[in-house]
Design an enzyme around this catalytic site. Sequence first.
Site, PDB file in Angstrom:
ATOM      1  N   ARG A 171       3.962  -1.646  -3.240  1.00  0.00           N
ATOM      2  CA  ARG A 171       4.648  -2.176  -2.216  1.00  0.00           C
ATOM      3  C   ARG A 171       3.678  -3.174  -1.405  1.00  0.00           C
ATOM      4  O   ARG A 171       2.472  -3.009  -1.661  1.00  0.00           O
ATOM      5  CB  ARG A 171       5.410  -1.182  -1.295  1.00  0.00           C
ATOM      6  CG  ARG A 171       4.521   0.025  -1.070  1.00  0.00           C
ATOM      7  CD  ARG A 171       4.704   0.803   0.303  1.00  0.00           C
ATOM      8  NE  ARG A 171       4.585  -0.282   1.273  1.00  0.00           N
ATOM      9  CZ  ARG A 171       3.444  -0.582   1.701  1.00  0.00           C
ATOM     10  NH1 ARG A 171       2.288  -0.282   1.257  1.00  0.00           N
ATOM     11  NH2 ARG A 171       3.341  -1.533   2.708  1.00  0.00           N
ATOM     12  N   GLY A 172       4.302  -3.696  -0.390  1.00  0.00           N
ATOM     13  CA  GLY A 172       3.209  -4.605   0.254  1.00  0.00           C
ATOM     14  C   GLY A 172       3.374  -6.142  -0.396  1.00  0.00           C
ATOM     15  O   GLY A 172       3.263  -6.139  -1.496  1.00  0.00           O
ATOM     16  N   ALA A 173       3.645  -7.284   0.360  1.00  0.00           N
ATOM     17  CA  ALA A 173       3.908  -8.265  -0.255  1.00  0.00           C
ATOM     18  C   ALA A 173       2.726  -8.927  -1.220  1.00  0.00           C
ATOM     19  O   ALA A 173       3.048  -9.199  -2.382  1.00  0.00           O
ATOM     20  CB  ALA A 173       4.079  -9.566   0.941  1.00  0.00           C
TER      21      ALA A 173
ATOM     22  N   ASP B  80       6.070 -10.265   5.141  1.00  0.00           N
ATOM     23  CA  ASP B  80       6.727 -10.394   3.719  1.00  0.00           C
ATOM     24  C   ASP B  80       7.198 -11.808   3.375  1.00  0.00           C
ATOM     25  O   ASP B  80       7.129 -12.332   2.237  1.00  0.00           O
ATOM     26  CB  ASP B  80       7.996  -9.669   3.600  1.00  0.00           C
ATOM     27  CG  ASP B  80       7.283  -8.045   3.445  1.00  0.00           C
ATOM     28  OD1 ASP B  80       6.965  -7.573   4.460  1.00  0.00           O
ATOM     29  OD2 ASP B  80       7.340  -7.566   2.504  1.00  0.00           O
TER      30      ASP B  80
ATOM     31  N   ARG C  84      12.754  -7.032  -5.639  1.00  0.00           N
ATOM     32  CA  ARG C  84      12.940  -6.945  -4.199  1.00  0.00           C
ATOM     33  C   ARG C  84      12.996  -8.555  -3.654  1.00  0.00           C
ATOM     34  O   ARG C  84      12.111  -9.321  -4.141  1.00  0.00           O
ATOM     35  CB  ARG C  84      11.741  -6.233  -3.708  1.00  0.00           C
ATOM     36  CG  ARG C  84      11.509  -4.661  -4.042  1.00  0.00           C
ATOM     37  CD  ARG C  84      10.646  -3.902  -3.293  1.00  0.00           C
ATOM     38  NE  ARG C  84      11.055  -3.619  -1.932  1.00  0.00           N
ATOM     39  CZ  ARG C  84      10.204  -3.272  -0.968  1.00  0.00           C
ATOM     40  NH1 ARG C  84       8.962  -3.092  -1.290  1.00  0.00           N
ATOM     41  NH2 ARG C  84      10.643  -3.057   0.395  1.00  0.00           N
TER      42      ARG C  84
ATOM     43  N   GLN D  29       5.710   4.343   5.881  1.00  0.00           N
ATOM     44  CA  GLN D  29       4.790   3.891   5.291  1.00  0.00           C
ATOM     45  C   GLN D  29       3.272   3.898   6.320  1.00  0.00           C
ATOM     46  O   GLN D  29       2.206   4.008   6.003  1.00  0.00           O
ATOM     47  CB  GLN D  29       4.729   2.151   5.257  1.00  0.00           C
ATOM     48  CG  GLN D  29       5.699   2.060   3.803  1.00  0.00           C
ATOM     49  CD  GLN D  29       6.986   1.878   4.139  1.00  0.00           C
ATOM     50  OE1 GLN D  29       7.738   2.507   5.014  1.00  0.00           O
ATOM     51  NE2 GLN D  29       7.948   1.139   3.527  1.00  0.00           N
TER      52      GLN D  29
ATOM     53  N   ASN E 217       9.172  -9.094   8.439  1.00  0.00           N
ATOM     54  CA  ASN E 217       8.170  -7.924   8.190  1.00  0.00           C
ATOM     55  C   ASN E 217       8.747  -6.789   8.430  1.00  0.00           C
ATOM     56  O   ASN E 217      10.234  -6.489   8.683  1.00  0.00           O
ATOM     57  CB  ASN E 217       7.114  -7.966   9.148  1.00  0.00           C
ATOM     58  CG  ASN E 217       5.855  -7.098   8.704  1.00  0.00           C
ATOM     59  OD1 ASN E 217       5.474  -7.031   7.707  1.00  0.00           O
ATOM     60  ND2 ASN E 217       5.437  -6.124   9.641  1.00  0.00           N
ATOM     61  N   LYS E 218       8.244  -5.616   8.079  1.00  0.00           N
ATOM     62  CA  LYS E 218       8.942  -4.125   8.291  1.00  0.00           C
ATOM     63  C   LYS E 218       9.911  -3.883   9.335  1.00  0.00           C
ATOM     64  O   LYS E 218       9.323  -4.478  10.522  1.00  0.00           O
ATOM     65  CB  LYS E 218       8.009  -3.024   7.870  1.00  0.00           C
ATOM     66  CG  LYS E 218       8.297  -1.705   7.972  1.00  0.00           C
ATOM     67  CD  LYS E 218       9.438  -1.451   6.863  1.00  0.00           C
ATOM     68  CE  LYS E 218       8.969  -1.944   5.525  1.00  0.00           C
ATOM     69  NZ  LYS E 218      10.119  -1.731   4.526  1.00  0.00           N
TER      70      LYS E 218
END
Length: 343
Positions: free
Chosen positions: A47-49, A232, A87, A191, A242-243
Site C-alpha cells: 500500500r501507499g501510492a 495519493d 485501487r 497504518q 490522502n488518507k
Amino acid sequence: MAPTRTLDWINDAVEMIDQTLLPQQEVVLRVADVPTMVDAIKRLAVRGAPALGVAGAYAVVLAGRQHDPTGDPTGFRAAIEQVRTARPTAVNLARMTDRVAALAGAGVGAMLAEAHRIRDEEIAASTTMGEVGADLVLELVGNRPVRAMTICNTGGLATVERGTALAVVHTLFERDLLAEAIPVETRPLLQGGRLTTWELQRLGAPHRLIVDSAGPFLLSRGAADVVLIGADRVAANGDTANKIGSFSLSLGARHAGVPFIVVAPESTVDLTTPDGNAIEIEDRGPVEVATFRDTPIAPEGTPGINPAFDVTPVAHIHSLVTDRRVVRFAEGDTLTSTAHLVT
Ligand code: MRU
C-alpha cells in the site's frame, strides 16, 4: 529483521513485506502471478501510492510472462486492467502500470527494465524529498528541533525506501533536529498505529502515538510545529487526496497557524485531474469500520461509511514538496507556474 526494501524483484518474482501482519509478524510474501498481486493490493498487503506504482509496474511483467504480449493481446490486456483498477485513488498505480504496459511490444525483458527504472526513481525521489522537505521545515519553524505530526504511513513501507512525509522526519532525525514525531493512529486500518510506529521504533526516532481525534485539538494546544502528510493524488490546482483524516488535520493546522505540508513525488502529481472534486475516492465498505482484524467493535450488520481517503483543499496547504520542486501555495505558487528545479 525485515528487509529494508518494502518490495523488490527477487529471483523472478516480487517479494514484499505483508503489511497486514505488521507489527506483530514480519512475513515476506512472494508474488509470482497477477491474481496474487491484485489480491495483495486490494487487501493492503502492499500500500501507499509510490509502492503501489512499483507493485503495478512489476505486475505488468508478471502479466507478460503469463500472456505473451507480443502475441494475442486479449489476456495480457485483461490482466493489466485488473491491476490498474485494483485501487482507484492513488494515481501511481494506473500510471506506472500503463508506463510499463506501453513497452509490451518490446517484450518482457524491456518491461522488466522499465519496472526496475520506476523502482529506482522512487528510491531516489524519497531521498531528495527528505532533504528538500527538511530544509523547508527548518526554514519555516526556525533552525531548532521539530515536532512533526503525521498521518497514515508515509515511510519506506509506502514507497520502497525512506518514504515521503516520513522521509522528512527521517532526515530531521539524522540531522539531530527531530524533537518528536506525532503519528495519528489512522482508523480504520491503523497504518499510523501499526506501521509508522514500527518504522519509527526501528529507526530509534522519538515519537508518541495519538488517536485520530486528538490531532486537531493537540495542534490547537501547540503540540506540533508542522503537519507533514503524503498524497495519493495531487490535482492540477493543488487539491490533495490522502488518507481519511488528512482534511481534519488541515483544519486543525489552519486554526492553529501551523504549516501543513504535502510531500509527494512528481509521480503522484496528476495534471489531468483538474481539482479535488474530480478525484475518485475509494469506498472500502462498512466491514472495516465495524470490525478490527475480524473482531467486531459494533453489533453485527451495523451499516457504515468508509471513504479510504479525503481531499484537502489547496487553500489549507502551505507547500507541496516533490522530488523536483517546492510549490509554495501559501505564497501564490501554482503547480503550473512553478518550474521544476531538476528536469
Ligand atoms: O490506504 P493506504 O494505506 O494505501 O493509504 C496510503 C496513504 O494515504 C499515504 O499517505 C499515501 O499513499 C502517501 S504514501 C507515501
